[in-house]
Design a protein around this motif. Sequence first.
Motif, mmCIF file in Angstrom:
data_model
loop_
_atom_site.group_PDB
_atom_site.id
_atom_site.type_symbol
_atom_site.label_atom_id
_atom_site.label_comp_id
_atom_site.label_asym_id
_atom_site.label_seq_id
_atom_site.Cartn_x
_atom_site.Cartn_y
_atom_site.Cartn_z
ATOM 1 N N ALA A 30 -5.003 8.738 -5.484
ATOM 2 C CA ALA A 30 -5.311 8.200 -4.159
ATOM 3 C C ALA A 30 -4.147 7.430 -3.556
ATOM 4 C CB ALA A 30 -6.549 7.305 -4.238
ATOM 5 N N ILE A 31 -3.278 6.869 -4.412
ATOM 6 C CA ILE A 31 -2.112 6.145 -3.888
ATOM 7 C C ILE A 31 -0.853 7.007 -3.931
ATOM 8 C CG2 ILE A 31 -3.100 3.900 -4.442
ATOM 9 C CD1 ILE A 31 -1.184 3.740 -6.840
ATOM 10 N N ASN A 32 -1.038 8.330 -4.195
ATOM 11 C CA ASN A 32 0.053 9.318 -4.140
ATOM 12 C C ASN A 32 1.171 9.036 -5.142
ATOM 13 O OD1 ASN A 32 -1.067 10.881 -1.921
ATOM 14 N ND2 ASN A 32 -0.579 9.110 -0.640
ATOM 15 N N LEU A 200 -12.560 5.583 -0.432
ATOM 16 C CA LEU A 200 -11.604 4.662 0.196
ATOM 17 C C LEU A 200 -12.308 3.691 1.140
ATOM 18 C CD1 LEU A 200 -8.485 6.925 0.846
ATOM 19 C CD2 LEU A 200 -9.221 5.780 -1.252
ATOM 20 N N THR A 276 1.812 1.005 3.164
ATOM 21 C CA THR A 276 0.357 1.081 3.167
ATOM 22 C C THR A 276 -0.121 2.027 4.254
ATOM 23 O OG1 THR A 276 0.242 -0.844 4.645
ATOM 24 C CG2 THR A 276 0.017 -1.267 2.283
ATOM 25 N N THR A 277 -1.314 2.563 4.030
ATOM 26 C CA THR A 277 -2.008 3.341 5.055
ATOM 27 C C THR A 277 -3.176 2.502 5.551
ATOM 28 O OG1 THR A 277 -1.414 5.458 4.046
ATOM 29 C CG2 THR A 277 -3.324 5.442 5.529
ATOM 30 N N ILE A 292 -4.342 0.453 2.232
ATOM 31 C CA ILE A 292 -4.216 0.908 0.856
ATOM 32 C C ILE A 292 -2.758 1.244 0.546
ATOM 33 C CG2 ILE A 292 -4.781 3.297 1.487
ATOM 34 C CD1 ILE A 292 -6.102 3.583 -1.273
ATOM 35 N N ASN A 294 0.406 3.110 -0.468
ATOM 36 C CA ASN A 294 0.693 4.542 -0.332
ATOM 37 C C ASN A 294 2.096 4.841 -0.832
ATOM 38 O OD1 ASN A 294 1.030 7.199 0.354
ATOM 39 N ND2 ASN A 294 0.597 6.931 2.538
ATOM 40 N N ALA A 296 3.537 7.580 -1.305
ATOM 41 C CA ALA A 296 4.231 8.681 -0.655
ATOM 42 C C ALA A 296 5.309 8.168 0.275
ATOM 43 C CB ALA A 296 3.236 9.551 0.112
#
Length: 299
Positions: A30-32, A200, A276-277, A292, A294, A296
């Motif tokens: 979920a956090i890539n 999420l 973060t996203t 959250i 991220n 990526a």
Amino acid sequence: MEFKLAKFEVKEILPSSTSGNDYIDWGLKAINVEEAWQKTKGKGVKVAILDTGVNANHPDLAENIKEVADFTGSKSGAEDVQGHGSHCAGIVAGVENKLGIIGVAPQAELYCGKVLGDNGSGNYDSILKGIKWAIEKGVDIISMSLGSSSKPPEEFHQLIKQAYDSNILIIAATGNENSSVCYPALYDEVVAVSAVDKSLQHANFSNHGMQNEITAPGVDIVSTYKNGGYARLSGTSMATPMVAGAAALIIARYRDLFNGATPKIRSAYEILDKMTTDLGEEGRDELYGEGIINLAMLP
């Protein structure tokens, strides 16, 4: 004054091994994290886990554990009788060895200080000693999945400031009472972490408020446990090492890009906030903070 674990529940105990590959938990996906692994796995970053100790001989932890210490006077020493500290350690840096689970930063170095007793609670004196030890060891990150709703003595805050001034990134759980952010996460010098579930969405147990800085997966997280086992736990306790592991990747990547230099503490905080996203209301909000984590976005 009593500090308690920021763990909500143990859903189940998993078998002591899994089938020939490192299990990548849903939270890591979920956090890539797999995108970040193409650039770094956190090699050389020192992370202190101040918790209930650690199962130091666990096959998914032993290789990355550099030092352990007990500050509680437990007859078990630094060994994790409770299981909580081992779970947090595995989330940060479970070893990549085609056995069991893998952590967010599988090449980070673990310094595990036992500051909570075998019943999962402790006092500020033992945590003070653990923080002092972490400072002396020159760690890059302190992860604390614990909290108290009562304001600690000023001495405690001063030591947090000393760690901050020593360029240590301090990360702590907001707590699990569906209430306001607890200490030490409430301090400005500390990154306060709340939890989200598999959708999420804000976890219904997670503490919240504008002091909440960032969120991460914290429901049904699989990681290492006591006695060489594995468990699926929920709590802001699990979200906190998720962010600590992400921070280890950020620091390692920064060193790769800037000839071994470690980011200054304020820069590290700002990088975390930006990677973060956004979730929930637009911008920073009480349930999700900046959003959250991220990975990526790792440069």
